[in-house]
Design an enzyme around this catalytic site. Structure first.
Site, PDB file in Angstrom:
ATOM      1  N   LYS A  22      59.326   0.742  80.340  1.00  0.00           N
ATOM      2  CA  LYS A  22      57.911   1.158  80.308  1.00  0.00           C
ATOM      3  C   LYS A  22      56.992  -0.064  80.155  1.00  0.00           C
ATOM      4  O   LYS A  22      56.027  -0.228  80.893  1.00  0.00           O
ATOM      5  CB  LYS A  22      57.643   2.132  79.138  1.00  0.00           C
ATOM      6  CG  LYS A  22      58.495   3.395  79.170  1.00  0.00           C
ATOM      7  CD  LYS A  22      58.156   4.330  78.025  1.00  0.00           C
ATOM      8  CE  LYS A  22      58.478   3.790  76.645  1.00  0.00           C
ATOM      9  NZ  LYS A  22      59.929   3.607  76.366  1.00  0.00           N
ATOM     10  N   ARG A  60      67.110  -7.828  74.694  1.00  0.00           N
ATOM     11  CA  ARG A  60      65.676  -8.103  74.902  1.00  0.00           C
ATOM     12  C   ARG A  60      65.134  -9.145  73.915  1.00  0.00           C
ATOM     13  O   ARG A  60      65.484  -9.166  72.755  1.00  0.00           O
ATOM     14  CB  ARG A  60      64.889  -6.803  74.731  1.00  0.00           C
ATOM     15  CG  ARG A  60      63.376  -7.039  74.667  1.00  0.00           C
ATOM     16  CD  ARG A  60      62.615  -5.775  74.759  1.00  0.00           C
ATOM     17  NE  ARG A  60      62.924  -4.851  73.705  1.00  0.00           N
ATOM     18  CZ  ARG A  60      62.431  -3.620  73.649  1.00  0.00           C
ATOM     19  NH1 ARG A  60      61.638  -3.193  74.615  1.00  0.00           N
ATOM     20  NH2 ARG A  60      62.735  -2.832  72.661  1.00  0.00           N
ATOM     21  N   ARG A 119      66.500   5.926  67.898  1.00  0.00           N
ATOM     22  CA  ARG A 119      65.329   6.047  68.785  1.00  0.00           C
ATOM     23  C   ARG A 119      65.651   6.947  69.978  1.00  0.00           C
ATOM     24  O   ARG A 119      64.817   7.738  70.423  1.00  0.00           O
ATOM     25  CB  ARG A 119      64.891   4.656  69.250  1.00  0.00           C
ATOM     26  CG  ARG A 119      64.137   3.903  68.141  1.00  0.00           C
ATOM     27  CD  ARG A 119      64.161   2.394  68.323  1.00  0.00           C
ATOM     28  NE  ARG A 119      63.567   1.938  69.554  1.00  0.00           N
ATOM     29  CZ  ARG A 119      63.760   0.723  70.075  1.00  0.00           C
ATOM     30  NH1 ARG A 119      64.540  -0.141  69.466  1.00  0.00           N
ATOM     31  NH2 ARG A 119      63.165   0.384  71.197  1.00  0.00           N
ATOM     32  N   ARG A 172      54.332  11.190  73.062  1.00  0.00           N
ATOM     33  CA  ARG A 172      55.758  11.244  72.764  1.00  0.00           C
ATOM     34  C   ARG A 172      56.163  12.555  72.128  1.00  0.00           C
ATOM     35  O   ARG A 172      57.344  12.749  71.819  1.00  0.00           O
ATOM     36  CB  ARG A 172      56.075  10.147  71.766  1.00  0.00           C
ATOM     37  CG  ARG A 172      56.739   8.945  72.340  1.00  0.00           C
ATOM     38  CD  ARG A 172      56.791   7.956  71.204  1.00  0.00           C
ATOM     39  NE  ARG A 172      57.894   7.098  71.286  1.00  0.00           N
ATOM     40  CZ  ARG A 172      57.833   5.859  71.756  1.00  0.00           C
ATOM     41  NH1 ARG A 172      56.731   5.362  72.233  1.00  0.00           N
ATOM     42  NH2 ARG A 172      58.891   5.115  71.742  1.00  0.00           N
ATOM     43  N   ARG A 177      62.522  -7.853  68.289  1.00  0.00           N
ATOM     44  CA  ARG A 177      61.971  -6.757  67.481  1.00  0.00           C
ATOM     45  C   ARG A 177      62.930  -6.348  66.383  1.00  0.00           C
ATOM     46  O   ARG A 177      64.136  -6.332  66.588  1.00  0.00           O
ATOM     47  CB  ARG A 177      61.650  -5.564  68.386  1.00  0.00           C
ATOM     48  CG  ARG A 177      60.277  -5.679  69.015  1.00  0.00           C
ATOM     49  CD  ARG A 177      60.034  -4.670  70.090  1.00  0.00           C
ATOM     50  NE  ARG A 177      60.388  -3.289  69.761  1.00  0.00           N
ATOM     51  CZ  ARG A 177      60.201  -2.274  70.585  1.00  0.00           C
ATOM     52  NH1 ARG A 177      59.655  -2.483  71.774  1.00  0.00           N
ATOM     53  NH2 ARG A 177      60.535  -1.066  70.229  1.00  0.00           N
TER      54      ARG A 177
END
Ligand code: AP5
Ligand code: MG
Ligand code: ZN
Length: 216
Positions: free
Chosen positions: A13, A127, A172, A88, A161
């Protein structure tokens, strides 16, 4: 144009929102980025959201709806918004419909990016991003052109993160399946849903989104 990017954690996203923002002069509103900035700044919002985010759960609806309402009021210089990570929950989707209606605006499209759960875990654990400008990278799929140097701003400092570890990613994902996935049917009923294959490489996904938006 007002556009929602919908998809599980790691679907791409943020990556696709950044490409669309540049290409179409839209303003990107990422609730995850806004919340992380609030946590870093130690604001009241950040204090409320920080622990919840570290556990991989969703922040209460009223907090995120409030911050989206503020940003919609701040305007977009005319071209519109890309919403990354909002809505969400069904309550957030209904609030968005209401907020846009009150402002005489219309949601143009919702792009759902579909990716397998196992691929998502690898995308998230690999990431990292630039500590200075926030540009996003990946150990396997998107390394900086010059190793150790941000493509966009030249910084040599990178960050990860706090919620990007396997255990929290599973949580998540669970939150996505339980609370966010029902939005697919919600937007399908509104005739706004466009589904793209998020498993393809970054450029191909971008092209598929462009086709979905421009092809009607
Ligand atoms: P948020 O920051 O939105 O996290 P998320 O939804 O878990 O999604 P990510 O940002 O992890 O993934 P992404 O889809 O942006 O993927 P990316 O492009 O980086 O939310 C974080 C937390 O904030 C939530 O858990 C919640 O607590 C809270 N929150 C936020 N919004 C909320 C809301 N509305 N309500 C309640 N709580 C909220 O890509 C991932 C990696 O893969 C990158 O390294 C990238 O380079 C790579 N990649 C991207 N595309 C591809 C591709 N096609 N092929 C290969 N690699 C790719
Ligand atoms: Mg993101
Ligand atoms: Zn940078």
């Amino acid at each position: 144009m007002i556009l929602v990017l919908l998809g599980p954690p790691g679907a791409g996203k943020g990556t696709q929102a950044a490409l669309l923002e540049k290409e179409r002069s839209l303003v990107k509103l990422s609730t995850g980025d806004i919340l992380r900035a609030a946590v870093a700044a130690g604001t009241e919002l950040g204090r409320k959201a920080g622990d919840i985010m570290e556990r991989g759960q969703l922040v209460p609806d009223d907090l995120v709806i409030g911050l989206i309402a503020e940003r919609l009021d701040a305007g977009s210089d005319g071209n519109g918004f890309i919403l990354d990570g909002f809505p969400r929950t069904l309550a957030q989707a209904e609030a968005l419909d209401r907020l846009l209606k009150e402002r005489g605006q219309l949601l143009d499209a919702v792009v759902e990016m579909r990716v397998d759960d196992e691929a998502l875990v690898r995308r998230i654990t690999g990431r990292f991003s630039c500590g200075s400008c926030g540009d996003g990278y990946h150990e396997d799929f998107k390394m900086p052109k010059v190793p150790g140097v941000c493509d966009r701003c030249g910084s040599t400092e990178f960050v990860r993160r706090r919620d990007d570890n396997e255990e929290v990613v599973r949580q998540r994902l669970q939150a996505y399946h339980a609370q966010t996935e029902p939005l697919i049917a919600y937007y399908e009923r509104q005739g706004k849903l466009k589904t793209v294959d998020g498993m393809a490489d970054i450029k191909e996904v971008h092209q598929a989104i462009a086709r979905a938006l421009d092809g009607g």
